[in-house]
Scaffold this motif. Structure first.
Motif, PDB file in Angstrom:
ATOM      1  N   ASN A 103      69.915  18.755 -51.810  1.00  0.00           N
ATOM      2  CA  ASN A 103      70.678  17.497 -51.763  1.00  0.00           C
ATOM      3  C   ASN A 103      70.288  16.702 -50.517  1.00  0.00           C
ATOM      4  O   ASN A 103      70.335  17.244 -49.413  1.00  0.00           O
ATOM      5  CB  ASN A 103      72.181  17.781 -51.691  1.00  0.00           C
TER       6      ASN A 103
ATOM      7  N   VAL B 266      71.531  15.013 -48.061  1.00  0.00           N
ATOM      8  CA  VAL B 266      72.889  14.798 -47.548  1.00  0.00           C
ATOM      9  C   VAL B 266      73.002  13.468 -46.806  1.00  0.00           C
ATOM     10  O   VAL B 266      74.026  12.784 -46.881  1.00  0.00           O
ATOM     11  CB  VAL B 266      73.298  15.963 -46.618  1.00  0.00           C
TER      12      VAL B 266
ATOM     13  N   GLU C 148      80.055  12.263 -53.158  1.00  0.00           N
ATOM     14  CA  GLU C 148      78.973  13.181 -53.550  1.00  0.00           C
ATOM     15  C   GLU C 148      78.900  14.363 -52.579  1.00  0.00           C
ATOM     16  O   GLU C 148      78.640  15.501 -52.981  1.00  0.00           O
ATOM     17  CB  GLU C 148      77.633  12.433 -53.565  1.00  0.00           C
ATOM     18  N   ARG C 149      79.115  14.065 -51.308  1.00  0.00           N
ATOM     19  CA  ARG C 149      79.088  15.152 -50.318  1.00  0.00           C
ATOM     20  C   ARG C 149      80.259  16.116 -50.553  1.00  0.00           C
ATOM     21  O   ARG C 149      80.118  17.335 -50.419  1.00  0.00           O
ATOM     22  CB  ARG C 149      79.135  14.577 -48.904  1.00  0.00           C
TER      23      ARG C 149
ATOM     24  N   MET D   1      79.317  18.280 -53.374  1.00  0.00           N
ATOM     25  CA  MET D   1      78.335  19.286 -52.944  1.00  0.00           C
ATOM     26  C   MET D   1      79.047  20.451 -52.245  1.00  0.00           C
ATOM     27  O   MET D   1      78.744  21.625 -52.505  1.00  0.00           O
ATOM     28  CB  MET D   1      77.330  18.631 -51.975  1.00  0.00           C
ATOM     29  N   ARG D   2      79.991  20.137 -51.386  1.00  0.00           N
ATOM     30  CA  ARG D   2      80.725  21.204 -50.690  1.00  0.00           C
ATOM     31  C   ARG D   2      81.526  22.043 -51.685  1.00  0.00           C
ATOM     32  O   ARG D   2      81.617  23.258 -51.554  1.00  0.00           O
ATOM     33  CB  ARG D   2      81.670  20.604 -49.640  1.00  0.00           C
TER      34      ARG D   2
ATOM     35  N   GLN E 264      78.411  23.948 -53.889  1.00  0.00           N
ATOM     36  CA  GLN E 264      77.254  24.691 -53.378  1.00  0.00           C
ATOM     37  C   GLN E 264      77.352  25.164 -51.932  1.00  0.00           C
ATOM     38  O   GLN E 264      76.657  26.098 -51.556  1.00  0.00           O
ATOM     39  CB  GLN E 264      76.003  23.778 -53.488  1.00  0.00           C
TER      40      GLN E 264
END
Lengths: 221, 389
Positions: free
Chosen positions: A67, A69, A76-77, A80-81, A84
């Motif tokens: 990603n 970042v 989106e962040r 992601m957290r 993943q």
């Protein structure tokens, strides 16, 4: 799996500009455990926050689990957290009004985790805090709280684990349990960035980075 | 260990936090309940007060007199009603008029005559016309009299020494005295003899005609300044060829009482809103400040901002709903059980109270939003770096 390219982070503190990170580049391959060392104020926590997407770099590029970042939007962040990346904090940050068991289950409110209750129980067994399942954080020892925080981070089986001095406040026994759990995740294929003041004896990192005053001064494979 | 199939949900998280910070939750609940209770009690008292005034004013009679444009006011006051008249149909036009700031209308055909050497004001009436149709509960100065019968004013009954069931001859026709009216204490009311309008029109040979209309105003806005002009204009807009003569003191008393109640209600509402807003802002600020690490952790765990916002706004949503319901019940209980309001007095309708629930909820969430947003916009990395309390 974790790649930083010429990452700098500056912020204002009063009239002063703090250079928390200065053109740092590093690379941690998938399934490796990297140890990030350095004295207090060297930029270790800033680097973890950038990798977790909790802060944005002033310049440079940050890639975590493929990603980008540094270009991702806040939502989106967060996603992601949730899917993943897990973060373990030195100060645990458990939710005070939930039991240990409920704290471990907290990530399931943002990410579908199949068999979450069973997985939570297994993690608490592994981290030896099953007997504290119904206890609130205020009723647990420092070591138990950190193990609870680690169990919470591991619930979603994250591909990347960012651990910010997870053993910094722990006794030897608790520190050993925590590091063993992280090592087990490495063997299972997770990529781990472990921050510490100093090198550790009980864990053998695949790569070690040393930060001083925001600069990467050493990288030992 | 908890072994439920769904051991942790957003609702449970919300309720756990509310219990954890129960003094804060209780304070918020009390602020909302007290504000709503105050408003409901004031609204009930206001409604009861307006109704009490309405009943008083009803006893005092009509407050607007409508005469034909060419009528001579001085002759009218001297009980000389031989001047111009107007069509009876004017009453219907007024009752159906959309912009009239009055509600009750009584068309009258009056004639001063002598009955057995006693001067009386013969008054033909049909009863009141209102926008809602003819009323069955006429005011003291207006009566529904069956044809062939007469209602005698108190002074006439005394002067003629007549009582109910006897007959009296008026302009050559016999009428049965069906009722002796209570003493009103004023001329011409006590020297009136009321008969059916049709009987009066036949006796006076003025079919379809009346020479005065009594009206009851006013439905003026509470903040209206020159209500006399407003009432006059509204009536003259429908009937251009009449003159409108308000009884100023009655009209103004009624209007000022309504306006006073409306102003008090508004002041209480604004005061309650301001106090509630300040209290909820402060309590929410205290709550989210204490929860800053929790908010940072939720962010670090991957909760979206919208999800965290929903969680934080869930609290004001819950305490506003519960507080509003409790406030409505308390406010109503205060007014009904305290004995301040008469049992028969109209109270704020339940539908209005029901509306308070969504309005209060919306207001509470708006008041709580600024501190919540300020907590949510804090840099999570910075918050998580702070030492925990």
């Amino acid at each position: 799996m974790i790649r930083l390219e010429n990452v700098s982070k500056r912020y204002k503190r009063g009239n002063e500009t703090v250079h928390a990170l200065d053109t740092v580049s590093l690379d941690v391959a998938e399934g490796r455990l990297a140890l990030l060392c350095g004295p207090s104020g060297s930029g270790k926590t800033t680097l973890i926050n950038l990798c977790a997407g909790l802060a944005a770099p002033t310049s440079g590029a940050v890639y975590v689990a493929d990603n980008p970042v540094h270009t991702m939007r806040q939502a989106e962040r967060a996603a992601m957290r949730a899917r993943q990346v897990a973060v373990v904090f030195q100060l645990f940050h458990l939710t005070p009004y939930l039991s240990a068991y409920e704290n471990v289950l907290l990530p399931m409110l943002t990410q579908q985790v199949s068999g979450a209750p069973q997985r939570a129980r297994a993690l608490m067994d592994e981290l030896r805090i099953t007997h504290r399942a119904r206890h609130r954080p205020g009723e647990m020892s420092t070591g138990e709280r950190q193990r609870c925080a680690l169990a919470r981070a591991l619930l979603t089986n994250p591909a990347v684990i960012l651990a910010d001095e997870p053993t910094g406040n722990l006794d030897v026994e608790s520190a050993t349990v925590v590091l063993a759990a992280l090592d087990a995740r490495r063997r299972a294929g997770a990529t781990i960035l472990l921050v510490s003041h100093q090198p550790m004896d009980s864990v053998k990192p695949d790569v070690m980075f040393r930060l001083e005053a925001g600069k990467l001064v050493d990288a030992i494979a | 260990m908890t072994s439920s199939s769904n051991p942790l949900t957003m609702h449970r998280l919300l309720l756990r936090e509310m219990w954890h910070s129960r003094w804060n939750t209780l304070a918020c609940l009390l602020v909302v309940a007290a504000s709503v209770a105050l408003y409901v009690a004031m609204a009930d008292l206001g409604a009861a007060s307006v109704d009490a005034t309405r009943a008083l004013m009803k006893e005092m009679g009509f407050n607007v007199l409508i005469l034909p444009a060419a009528a001579d006011r001085a002759r009218y006051q001297a009980l000389d009603y031989e001047g111009p008249d107007m069509p009876e149909e004017y009453v219907t036009r007024l009752a159906e008029g959309r912009l009239i700031l009055a509600q009750h209308f009584v068309g009258k055909l009056q004639h001063t005559t002598r009955v057995e050497e006693y001067t009386v004001v013969l008054t033909g009436v049909l009863g009141q016309s209102t926008r809602a149709g003819t009323v069955k509960d006429p005011m003291p100065t207006s009566y529904v009299v069956p044809r062939g019968q007469a209602f005698m004013g108190a002074a006439v009954a005394r002067g003629l020494n007549k009582s109910v069931g006897e007959r009296m001859r008026i302009l050559g026709r016999d009428f049965e005295i069906a009722r002796v009216l209570p003493e009103y204490g004023a001329v011409p009311e006590d020297i009136r003899v009321f008969i059916h309008l049709r009987d009066a029109q036949e006796l006076l040979d003025r079919p379809g005609r009346i020479n005065a209309i009594d009206a009851l105003a006013c439905q003026c806005p509470a903040d209206a300044r020159d209500i006399v002009a407003m009432v006059r204009d509204s009536i003259e807009a429908t009937l251009p060829d009449v003159q409108v003569e308000p009884y100023y003191s009655l009209l103004l008393a009624r209007h000022h009482q309504r306006a006073l109640v409306a102003r008090i209600q508004l002041a209480v509402l604004v005061g309650a809103l301001v106090v509630a807003a300040a209290a909820l802002w402060g309590l929410t600020y205290q709550n989210v400040s204490a929860r800053r690490h929790e908010i940072g952790v939720l962010c670090a765990l991957g909760f979206s901002d919208a999800r965290i916002l929903g969680l934080l706004l869930g609290k004001p949503l819950l305490y506003a709903l519960v507080g509003a319901a409790a406030g409505c019940l308390t406010g109503r209980a205060v007014t009904t059980w305290s004995g301040v309001v008469a049992e028969t007095a109209p109270l704020t309708p339940v539908t209005t109270l029901a509306l308070l629930l969504p309005i209060t909820t919306l207001a509470a969430m708006l008041f709580a939003l600024p501190p919540i947003m300020s907590a949510l916009l804090r840099d999570p990395a910075e918050v998580l770096g702070e030492t925990q309390p």
